[in-house]
Design a protein around this motif. Structure first.
Motif, PDB file in Angstrom:
ATOM      1  N   SER A   1       0.828  -1.191   0.000  1.00 52.90           N
ATOM      2  CA  SER A   1       0.000   0.000   0.000  1.00 52.90           C
ATOM      3  C   SER A   1       0.868   1.248   0.000  1.00 52.90           C
ATOM      4  O   SER A   1       1.898   1.288   0.649  1.00 52.90           O
ATOM      5  N   LEU A   2       0.418   2.258  -0.737  1.00 52.01           N
ATOM      6  CA  LEU A   2       1.109   3.541  -0.750  1.00 52.01           C
ATOM      7  C   LEU A   2       0.926   4.201   0.609  1.00 52.01           C
ATOM      8  O   LEU A   2      -0.196   4.346   1.085  1.00 52.01           O
ATOM      9  N   PHE A   3       2.046   4.560   1.266  1.00 54.67           N
ATOM     10  CA  PHE A   3       1.914   5.203   2.567  1.00 54.67           C
ATOM     11  C   PHE A   3       2.521   6.593   2.621  1.00 54.67           C
ATOM     12  O   PHE A   3       2.265   7.346   3.559  1.00 54.67           O
ATOM     13  N   THR A   4       3.298   6.959   1.628  1.00 51.63           N
ATOM     14  CA  THR A   4       3.856   8.302   1.610  1.00 51.63           C
ATOM     15  C   THR A   4       4.178   8.716   0.179  1.00 51.63           C
ATOM     16  O   THR A   4       4.425   7.867  -0.674  1.00 51.63           O
ATOM     17  N   GLY A   5       4.171  10.001  -0.053  1.00 59.89           N
ATOM     18  CA  GLY A   5       4.518  10.530  -1.361  1.00 59.89           C
ATOM     19  C   GLY A   5       5.007  11.955  -1.220  1.00 59.89           C
ATOM     20  O   GLY A   5       4.525  12.694  -0.365  1.00 59.89           O
ATOM     21  N   ALA A   6       5.971  12.305  -2.024  1.00 65.22           N
ATOM     22  CA  ALA A   6       6.507  13.661  -1.996  1.00 65.22           C
ATOM     23  C   ALA A   6       7.015  14.015  -3.383  1.00 65.22           C
ATOM     24  O   ALA A   6       7.362  13.144  -4.179  1.00 65.22           O
ATOM     25  N   LYS A   7       7.046  15.307  -3.647  1.00 66.80           N
ATOM     26  CA  LYS A   7       7.572  15.816  -4.906  1.00 66.80           C
ATOM     27  C   LYS A   7       8.581  16.892  -4.557  1.00 66.80           C
ATOM     28  O   LYS A   7       8.272  17.821  -3.808  1.00 66.80           O
ATOM     29  N   THR A   8       9.801  16.742  -5.070  1.00 62.64           N
ATOM     30  CA  THR A   8      10.841  17.730  -4.819  1.00 62.64           C
ATOM     31  C   THR A   8      11.425  18.189  -6.149  1.00 62.64           C
ATOM     32  O   THR A   8      11.200  17.578  -7.182  1.00 62.64           O
ATOM     33  N   ARG A   9      12.179  19.267  -6.111  1.00 63.48           N
ATOM     34  CA  ARG A   9      12.828  19.793  -7.305  1.00 63.48           C
ATOM     35  C   ARG A   9      14.311  19.454  -7.258  1.00 63.48           C
ATOM     36  O   ARG A   9      14.937  19.520  -6.210  1.00 63.48           O
ATOM     37  N   ALA A  14      11.538  17.864 -11.626  1.00 62.92           N
ATOM     38  CA  ALA A  14      10.808  17.329 -10.477  1.00 62.92           C
ATOM     39  C   ALA A  14      11.165  15.868 -10.242  1.00 62.92           C
ATOM     40  O   ALA A  14      11.369  15.094 -11.176  1.00 62.92           O
ATOM     41  N   VAL A  15      11.228  15.489  -8.961  1.00 62.54           N
ATOM     42  CA  VAL A  15      11.462  14.108  -8.554  1.00 62.54           C
ATOM     43  C   VAL A  15      10.284  13.684  -7.693  1.00 62.54           C
ATOM     44  O   VAL A  15       9.954  14.336  -6.707  1.00 62.54           O
ATOM     45  N   LEU A  16       9.646  12.607  -8.078  1.00 62.35           N
ATOM     46  CA  LEU A  16       8.516  12.062  -7.336  1.00 62.35           C
ATOM     47  C   LEU A  16       9.031  10.916  -6.481  1.00 62.35           C
ATOM     48  O   LEU A  16       9.726  10.030  -6.971  1.00 62.35           O
ATOM     49  N   ASP A  17       8.720  10.927  -5.194  1.00 64.13           N
ATOM     50  CA  ASP A  17       9.152   9.896  -4.246  1.00 64.13           C
ATOM     51  C   ASP A  17       7.907   9.238  -3.663  1.00 64.13           C
ATOM     52  O   ASP A  17       7.117   9.888  -2.984  1.00 64.13           O
ATOM     53  N   LEU A  18       7.727   7.949  -3.954  1.00 64.23           N
ATOM     54  CA  LEU A  18       6.575   7.204  -3.464  1.00 64.23           C
ATOM     55  C   LEU A  18       7.042   6.066  -2.572  1.00 64.23           C
ATOM     56  O   LEU A  18       7.958   5.328  -2.934  1.00 64.23           O
ATOM     57  N   GLY A  19       6.439   5.920  -1.404  1.00 66.09           N
ATOM     58  CA  GLY A  19       6.804   4.862  -0.465  1.00 66.09           C
ATOM     59  C   GLY A  19       5.661   3.884  -0.294  1.00 66.09           C
ATOM     60  O   GLY A  19       4.520   4.284  -0.051  1.00 66.09           O
ATOM     61  N   TYR A  20       5.976   2.596  -0.439  1.00 66.36           N
ATOM     62  CA  TYR A  20       4.983   1.531  -0.322  1.00 66.36           C
ATOM     63  C   TYR A  20       5.409   0.587   0.794  1.00 66.36           C
ATOM     64  O   TYR A  20       6.596   0.325   0.977  1.00 66.36           O
ATOM     65  N   MET A  26       9.368  -2.591   2.889  1.00 70.31           N
ATOM     66  CA  MET A  26       9.189  -1.263   2.325  1.00 70.31           C
ATOM     67  C   MET A  26       9.879  -1.162   0.977  1.00 70.31           C
ATOM     68  O   MET A  26      10.962  -1.714   0.776  1.00 70.31           O
ATOM     69  N   VAL A  27       9.236  -0.464   0.055  1.00 66.01           N
ATOM     70  CA  VAL A  27       9.800  -0.180  -1.265  1.00 66.01           C
ATOM     71  C   VAL A  27       9.580   1.304  -1.536  1.00 66.01           C
ATOM     72  O   VAL A  27       8.453   1.796  -1.442  1.00 66.01           O
ATOM     73  N   SER A  28      10.651   2.003  -1.834  1.00 64.65           N
ATOM     74  CA  SER A  28      10.561   3.411  -2.236  1.00 64.65           C
ATOM     75  C   SER A  28      10.889   3.502  -3.718  1.00 64.65           C
ATOM     76  O   SER A  28      11.855   2.887  -4.180  1.00 64.65           O
ATOM     77  N   VAL A  29      10.092   4.254  -4.437  1.00 61.90           N
ATOM     78  CA  VAL A  29      10.299   4.441  -5.878  1.00 61.90           C
ATOM     79  C   VAL A  29      10.443   5.933  -6.146  1.00 61.90           C
ATOM     80  O   VAL A  29       9.593   6.727  -5.750  1.00 61.90           O
ATOM     81  N   PHE A  30      11.536   6.283  -6.809  1.00 63.65           N
ATOM     82  CA  PHE A  30      11.793   7.662  -7.209  1.00 63.65           C
ATOM     83  C   PHE A  30      11.650   7.727  -8.722  1.00 63.65           C
ATOM     84  O   PHE A  30      12.182   6.871  -9.437  1.00 63.65           O
ATOM     85  N   GLU A  31      10.943   8.743  -9.196  1.00 61.83           N
ATOM     86  CA  GLU A  31      10.719   8.916 -10.631  1.00 61.83           C
ATOM     87  C   GLU A  31      11.121  10.325 -11.033  1.00 61.83           C
ATOM     88  O   GLU A  31      10.758  11.283 -10.362  1.00 61.83           O
TER      89      GLU A  31
END
Length: 116
Positions: A1-9, A14-20, A26-31
């Motif tokens: 389940s997605l439990f956190t998300g952030a967008k930074t510059r 932009a970098v999207l950081d999603l934590g599952y 735990m799996v973190s995905v940066f895009e």
């Protein structure tokens, strides 16, 4: 389940950081938009989720590109979970025969073009 998300510059955009997490792993995905080079010093090519990705020796940090996005995954999870997560995200396929031929012909033409 997605439990956190952030967008930074970053410098590249932009970098999207999603934590599952499933509560245990735990799996973190940066895009971020971009492309990966053909090789990454210190990384090796391996397979995960049925796709070729770059990994550091401990296999907890993976990166690949798909559809103009660079994905970087940091995982503290079983390999089956990592494979499922990697397989669910976009990937660029290997270049086909005609695409490789086209790039080769453009390269050869640039050698003989006096105005290049």
């Amino acid at each position: 389940s997605l439990f956190t998300g952030a967008k930074t510059r970053a410098e590249t955009g932009a970098v999207l950081d999603l934590g599952y997490s499933d509560g245990l792993s735990m799996v973190s995905v940066f895009e971020q938009r971009g492309k990966l080079p053909a090789t990454l010093p210190g990384w090796r090519k391996t397979k995960a989720g049925g796709h070729v990705v770059f990994a550091l020796p401990d296999q907890r940090l993976l990166t690949w590109a798909g559809h103009g996005i660079v994905f970087t995954m940091v995982a503290d999870a079983p390999s089956q979970t990592v494979d499922e997560a990697v397989g669910a995200l976009p990937h660029d396929g290997p270049a086909g025969f005609w695409k490789r031929m086209s790039r080769g012909l453009v390269r050869v033409a640039s050698w003989v073009n006096p105005f290049h």
